[in-house]
Design a protein around this motif. Structure first.
Motif, short mmCIF file in Angstrom:
data_model
loop_
_atom_site.label_atom_id
_atom_site.label_comp_id
_atom_site.label_asym_id
_atom_site.label_seq_id
_atom_site.Cartn_x
_atom_site.Cartn_y
_atom_site.Cartn_z
N ILE A 183 45.56 -25.01 -13.06
CA ILE A 183 46.96 -25.21 -12.54
C ILE A 183 47.61 -26.25 -13.08
N VAL A 184 46.83 -27.34 -12.95
CA VAL A 184 47.60 -28.72 -13.38
C VAL A 184 47.75 -28.51 -14.84
N TYR A 185 47.14 -28.19 -15.78
CA TYR A 185 47.18 -28.05 -17.04
C TYR A 185 48.60 -27.43 -17.53
N ALA A 186 48.47 -25.84 -16.95
CA ALA A 186 49.70 -25.14 -17.09
C ALA A 186 50.96 -25.63 -16.62
N LEU A 187 50.97 -26.14 -15.39
CA LEU A 187 52.06 -26.78 -14.80
C LEU A 187 52.63 -27.87 -15.63
N ASN A 188 51.72 -28.70 -16.03
CA ASN A 188 52.23 -30.13 -16.62
C ASN A 188 53.13 -29.93 -17.87
N TYR A 189 52.58 -28.64 -18.65
CA TYR A 189 53.18 -28.45 -19.69
C TYR A 189 54.84 -28.21 -19.37
N ALA A 190 55.09 -27.31 -18.61
CA ALA A 190 56.65 -27.15 -18.10
C ALA A 190 57.25 -28.33 -17.57
N LEU A 191 56.44 -29.05 -16.57
CA LEU A 191 57.28 -30.15 -16.28
C LEU A 191 57.56 -31.27 -16.94
N ASN A 192 56.81 -31.31 -18.10
CA ASN A 192 57.04 -32.31 -18.98
C ASN A 192 57.95 -32.12 -20.13
N ILE A 193 58.61 -30.97 -20.16
CA ILE A 193 59.63 -30.42 -21.01
C ILE A 193 61.08 -30.97 -20.63
N GLU A 194 61.49 -32.07 -21.41
CA GLU A 194 62.74 -32.55 -20.96
C GLU A 194 63.86 -31.70 -20.77
N GLU A 195 64.02 -30.59 -21.36
CA GLU A 195 65.23 -29.94 -21.12
C GLU A 195 64.90 -28.78 -20.03
N ILE A 196 63.80 -28.75 -19.34
CA ILE A 196 63.78 -27.69 -18.23
C ILE A 196 63.91 -28.75 -16.91
N ASP A 197 64.88 -27.97 -16.06
CA ASP A 197 65.20 -28.65 -14.88
C ASP A 197 64.71 -28.33 -13.56
N LYS A 198 64.12 -27.19 -13.35
CA LYS A 198 63.56 -26.65 -12.31
C LYS A 198 62.12 -25.79 -12.91
N VAL A 199 60.95 -25.50 -12.20
CA VAL A 199 60.01 -24.68 -12.55
C VAL A 199 59.59 -23.92 -11.30
N LEU A 200 59.70 -22.72 -11.27
CA LEU A 200 59.36 -21.70 -10.36
C LEU A 200 57.95 -21.11 -10.48
N VAL A 201 57.15 -21.25 -9.52
CA VAL A 201 55.74 -20.66 -9.27
C VAL A 201 55.50 -19.87 -8.41
N GLY A 202 54.46 -19.10 -8.56
CA GLY A 202 54.11 -18.45 -7.31
C GLY A 202 52.48 -18.71 -7.10
N VAL A 203 52.06 -18.38 -5.90
CA VAL A 203 50.82 -18.85 -5.63
C VAL A 203 50.01 -17.89 -4.61
N ASN A 204 48.71 -17.59 -4.82
CA ASN A 204 47.90 -16.50 -4.37
C ASN A 204 47.22 -17.14 -2.82
N SER A 205 47.30 -18.21 -2.79
CA SER A 205 46.38 -18.88 -1.72
C SER A 205 46.94 -20.20 -1.05
N LYS A 206 46.71 -20.44 -0.08
CA LYS A 206 47.08 -21.99 0.61
C LYS A 206 46.58 -22.84 -0.39
N GLU A 207 45.24 -22.72 -0.71
CA GLU A 207 44.58 -23.66 -1.64
C GLU A 207 45.33 -23.74 -2.76
N GLN A 208 45.66 -22.88 -3.51
CA GLN A 208 46.37 -23.13 -4.75
C GLN A 208 47.76 -23.85 -4.58
N LEU A 209 48.53 -23.59 -3.35
CA LEU A 209 49.53 -24.33 -2.95
C LEU A 209 49.38 -25.84 -2.96
N ILE A 210 48.19 -26.02 -2.11
CA ILE A 210 47.86 -27.52 -1.94
C ILE A 210 47.78 -28.30 -3.41
N GLU A 211 47.00 -27.61 -4.15
CA GLU A 211 46.54 -27.98 -5.36
C GLU A 211 47.83 -28.30 -6.44
#
Length: 211
Positions: A183-211
């Protein structure tokens, strides 16, 4: 589904903790009469506002083909309907870089949503990034950063993705070597692209959301 109703109930119950809502227009129905089509759009959007208990922050045109074929009608109609304070700004959801470059030509489009993940390098092309920098008025939103959940679970890969098996295996080894979760590795890729303003994600569980 029941998403609008659930969000609406939350907004009515917790009036001081309302969600900022981003929504999409469904694919346009096959109605040739533009006046009738306008009335369908108007009814659906006013009804959505009523269910949600407030205006939509960003209203995305979901189907790029609809946008390209009916751009003038759509933009004009949405602006007219918005006299009812249905939404704040207009966006368009796309799949390919050339669609994003096309959408950038229209000043009423303030947001563009793109499918972006660490294995898809189309969006890092020089021409595309240069075009983004020339249009500061437009915000870019990344979706599908987990590639429909595949980058979080490689045990159930759909058959049409099996040709990427080697890339998936190499990717898992890379993440493991870095000592990070999928989760962290895939998410960090998008978050670290300067030209991207917002990142939309979906989760399957409470644990994924917390992570």
């Amino acid at each position: 589904g029941f998403a609008e109703y659930l969000i609406g109930e939350h907004n009515k119950t917790y009036k001081n903790k309302k969600f900022k809502i981003y929504s999409k227009i469904d694919r346009l129905p096959k109605i040739k009469d533009k006046k009738k089509l306008f009335e369908v759009l108007k009814y659906n959007l006013i009804n959505s506002k009523k269910i949600l208990g407030g205006p939509i922050q960003i209203l995305f045109i979901h189907n790029f083909s609809d946008f390209k074929k009916n751009k003038n009608f759509l933009i004009k109609s949405l602006k007219k309907i918005n006299k009812n304070n249905i939404f704040k700004e207009i966006g368009v959801s796309i799949y390919h870089p050339y669609e994003a470059l096309y959408a950038l030509r229209f000043k009423d489009i303030k947001h563009i949503q793109i499918p972006l993940n660490i294995l898809d390098h189309r969006w890092s092309a020089k021409r595309f990034l240069e075009a983004i920098k020339k249009h500061k008025r437009v915000q870019f939103h990344a979706r599908s950063v987990f590639l429909q959940g595949i980058l979080l679970d490689f045990n159930n890969i759909p058959s049409y993705f099996l040709t990427w098996k080697k890339e998936f295996d190499d990717y898992q080894e890379l993440v493991k070597d870095r000592g990070l979760s999928l989760i962290v590795y895939a998410l960090n890729y998008a978050l670290n692209i300067e030209e991207i303003d917002k990142v939309l994600v979906g989760v399957n569980s409470k644990e994924q959301l917390i992570e």
